[in-house]
Design an enzyme around this catalytic site. Structure first.
Site, mmCIF file in Angstrom:
data_model
loop_
_atom_site.group_PDB
_atom_site.id
_atom_site.type_symbol
_atom_site.label_atom_id
_atom_site.label_comp_id
_atom_site.label_asym_id
_atom_site.label_seq_id
_atom_site.Cartn_x
_atom_site.Cartn_y
_atom_site.Cartn_z
ATOM 1 N N ASP A 102 0.830 -1.275 0.083
ATOM 2 C CA ASP A 102 -0.144 0.082 0.049
ATOM 3 C C ASP A 102 0.852 1.224 -0.013
ATOM 4 O O ASP A 102 2.099 1.141 0.627
ATOM 5 C CB ASP A 102 -0.786 0.023 1.392
ATOM 6 C CG ASP A 102 -1.952 -0.985 1.560
ATOM 7 O OD1 ASP A 102 -2.336 -1.602 0.368
ATOM 8 O OD2 ASP A 102 -2.389 -1.323 2.585
ATOM 9 N N ARG A 132 -1.513 -0.583 -8.526
ATOM 10 C CA ARG A 132 -2.779 -0.432 -8.117
ATOM 11 C C ARG A 132 -3.162 1.210 -8.082
ATOM 12 O O ARG A 132 -2.237 1.967 -7.602
ATOM 13 C CB ARG A 132 -3.267 -0.765 -6.734
ATOM 14 C CG ARG A 132 -4.523 -0.385 -6.040
ATOM 15 C CD ARG A 132 -4.544 -0.435 -4.550
ATOM 16 N NE ARG A 132 -4.776 -1.777 -4.254
ATOM 17 C CZ ARG A 132 -4.176 -1.948 -2.972
ATOM 18 N NH1 ARG A 132 -3.725 -0.989 -2.180
ATOM 19 N NH2 ARG A 132 -4.152 -3.131 -2.431
HETATM 20 C C1 FAD Z 1 -8.722 -1.295 -3.029
HETATM 21 C C2 FAD Z 1 -8.421 -0.143 -2.583
HETATM 22 C C3 FAD Z 1 -7.124 0.219 -2.031
HETATM 23 C C4 FAD Z 1 -6.417 1.337 -1.642
HETATM 24 N N1 FAD Z 1 -5.319 1.745 -1.233
HETATM 25 C C5 FAD Z 1 -4.859 2.704 -1.099
HETATM 26 C C6 FAD Z 1 -3.500 2.703 -0.715
HETATM 27 O O1 FAD Z 1 -2.702 2.151 -0.743
HETATM 28 N N2 FAD Z 1 -3.275 4.436 -0.441
HETATM 29 C C7 FAD Z 1 -3.907 5.431 -0.452
HETATM 30 O O2 FAD Z 1 -3.611 6.566 -0.318
HETATM 31 N N3 FAD Z 1 -5.240 5.071 -0.830
HETATM 32 C C8 FAD Z 1 -5.874 4.145 -0.854
HETATM 33 N N4 FAD Z 1 -7.215 3.632 -1.399
HETATM 34 C C9 FAD Z 1 -8.115 4.667 -0.832
HETATM 35 C C10 FAD Z 1 -8.218 5.715 -2.298
HETATM 36 O O3 FAD Z 1 -6.907 6.457 -2.393
HETATM 37 C C11 FAD Z 1 -9.459 6.771 -2.001
HETATM 38 O O4 FAD Z 1 -9.218 7.466 -0.702
HETATM 39 C C12 FAD Z 1 -10.814 6.008 -1.907
HETATM 40 O O5 FAD Z 1 -10.689 4.911 -2.778
HETATM 41 C C13 FAD Z 1 -11.724 6.951 -2.196
HETATM 42 O O6 FAD Z 1 -11.618 7.503 -3.510
HETATM 43 P P1 FAD Z 1 -12.701 6.879 -4.702
HETATM 44 O O7 FAD Z 1 -11.784 6.549 -5.863
HETATM 45 O O8 FAD Z 1 -13.580 5.659 -4.320
HETATM 46 O O9 FAD Z 1 -13.442 8.156 -5.207
HETATM 47 P P2 FAD Z 1 -14.349 9.389 -4.426
HETATM 48 O O10 FAD Z 1 -14.535 10.503 -5.439
HETATM 49 O O11 FAD Z 1 -13.630 9.584 -3.113
HETATM 50 O O12 FAD Z 1 -15.606 8.512 -4.090
HETATM 51 C C14 FAD Z 1 -16.632 8.165 -5.012
HETATM 52 C C15 FAD Z 1 -17.934 7.615 -4.281
HETATM 53 O O13 FAD Z 1 -17.479 6.433 -3.853
HETATM 54 C C16 FAD Z 1 -18.104 6.272 -2.593
HETATM 55 N N5 FAD Z 1 -17.087 6.286 -1.647
HETATM 56 C C17 FAD Z 1 -15.925 6.716 -1.566
HETATM 57 N N6 FAD Z 1 -15.476 6.567 -0.525
HETATM 58 C C18 FAD Z 1 -16.406 6.031 0.475
HETATM 59 C C19 FAD Z 1 -16.392 5.742 1.709
HETATM 60 N N7 FAD Z 1 -15.425 5.773 2.625
HETATM 61 N N8 FAD Z 1 -17.462 5.301 2.415
HETATM 62 C C20 FAD Z 1 -18.648 5.117 1.734
HETATM 63 N N9 FAD Z 1 -18.802 5.527 0.302
HETATM 64 C C21 FAD Z 1 -17.477 5.861 -0.278
HETATM 65 C C22 FAD Z 1 -19.011 7.583 -2.380
HETATM 66 O O14 FAD Z 1 -20.494 7.104 -3.254
HETATM 67 C C23 FAD Z 1 -18.331 8.554 -3.492
HETATM 68 O O15 FAD Z 1 -19.084 9.425 -4.011
HETATM 69 C C24 FAD Z 1 -7.461 2.480 -1.617
HETATM 70 C C25 FAD Z 1 -8.954 2.343 -2.278
HETATM 71 C C26 FAD Z 1 -9.251 1.088 -2.700
HETATM 72 C C27 FAD Z 1 -10.610 0.926 -3.316
#
Ligand code: FAD
Length: 303
Positions: A130, A180
């Protein structure tokens, strides 16, 4: 502002002690973290596999304070590969370098990462490192590259909110590294990260296109339907098969989108965190979506 505050609060040990001692909050956290033990993680992994999704298991923990803690986390990860194999799970693992000693002793951390990656290799499995906050960015990339260069089955994560990421993505692809792609979960200053969501999203799409045309199998990690739609459209236009990449989402978030992608024939990997150190992970999930915060506050004050 709220997002910054919540991310800052995720680092408070005092708040962690208060929040994690309350039953209702623990129950709310179960929406994102199925439980404290490996058994809880494995039960969730079986359920998620049964639906048809792939899994990445993450033992929660970051910024360990002693070498013993780092070694304990590494030993737990090694044991997870045995359980994944004996239980015939379709799962790999995700870990954080600060959980295996990056802050304490980088040499120990690299030795432990190498051992975990070697163990993964002996099971034809895979380790995803990560990406944490920006102070760890370069060190994470360098360590992953070194361990990969020795033939290790390891990849890492790129965050679309950082200006530097396009260059990092190109360098990691040149090194043959699986990536990723996510938007980024930490609070970063405007000197190094896009402050506006629209710019982060535009960069995400740009990076997704670089990844999908690289010929390497990558993970497109997002719950944003606009990002998954852009990915599907680009893959279709370029004739990139559904087996050439996977979508990735977090346990308990947007399960409707997870299932509809699966129905359409895409691979979807669900990241399942488990363990007792769930507080920082949980707070980052609250920071991502203000509606979660309202549920959380209600659960805190309804004790
Ligand atoms: C498999 C995976 C691994 C990850 N690993 C890392 C990592 O190693 N380092 C890192 O910095 N980040 C990591 N992340 C987190 C990532 O960076 C984002 O903070 C997170 O995924 C929210 O961004 P989004 O792309 O979903 O878009 P956004 O624009 O934030 O969200 C889009 C939509 O998704 C839904 N959503 C998003 N988050 C949530 C929530 N917490 N609860 C409920 N609904 C939500 C909502 O409907 C929102 O409108 C990871 C995410 C995933 C999916």
């Amino acid at each position: 502002m709220l997002r910054s505050l919540l991310i800052r609060m995720s680092e408070s040990k005092r708040l962690e002690r208060f929040v994690t001692s309350t039953g209702p909050t623990r129950r709310m956290a179960q929406r994102f973290v199925p439980g404290a033990s490996l058994e809880d993680g494995l039960i969730a992994a079986h359920e998620v596999n049964r639906i048809g999704h792939l899994v990445s298991l993450d033992l929660l923990g970051e910024n360990v304070v002693g070498a013993a803690g780092a070694k304990r986390a590494a030993a737990a990860y090694m044991g997870m590969f045995d359980r994944i194999a004996t239980e015939k799970l379709d799962a790999n693992i995700s870990l954080k370098l600060t959980q295996i000693g990056l802050d304490l002793d980088p040499a120990l951390c690299e030795q432990l990462l190498t051992e975990i990656v070697d163990r993964a290799g002996s099971f034809q499995n895979f380790v995803r490192v990560d990406m944490e906050g920006s102070p760890y960015n370069q060190r994470t990339i360098d360590m992953v590259k070194r361990v990969r260069a020795r033939g290790g089955s390891v990849g890492t994560v790129m965050q679309a909110y950082l200006y530097r990421t396009e260059q990092d993505v190109r360098d990691l692809i040149a090194a043959g590294c699986r990536i990723r792609l996510c938007k980024g979960a930490y609070k970063e200053p405007p000197e190094i990260a896009f402050p506006k969501k629209s710019d982060v999203d535009a960069n995400y799409v740009k990076l997704m296109k670089i990844l999908l045309t690289s010929g390497i199998y990558h993970g497109i990690a997002t719950h944003d339907p606009a990002m998954t739609a852009a990915t599907k459209q680009f893959a279709a236009e370029q004739g990139i098969g559904v087996d050439k990449f996977e979508f990735q989402m977090l346990y308990g978030i947007h399960t409707d989108l997870q299932r509809s992608l699966l129905k359409e024939g895409y691979r979807v990997r669900v990241y399942i965190p488990f363990g007792s150190d769930w507080f920082p992970y949980f707070m980052r999930r609250l920071a991502e979506r203000p509606a979660n915060l309202m549920f959380f506050l209600r659960s805190l004050f309804s004790r």
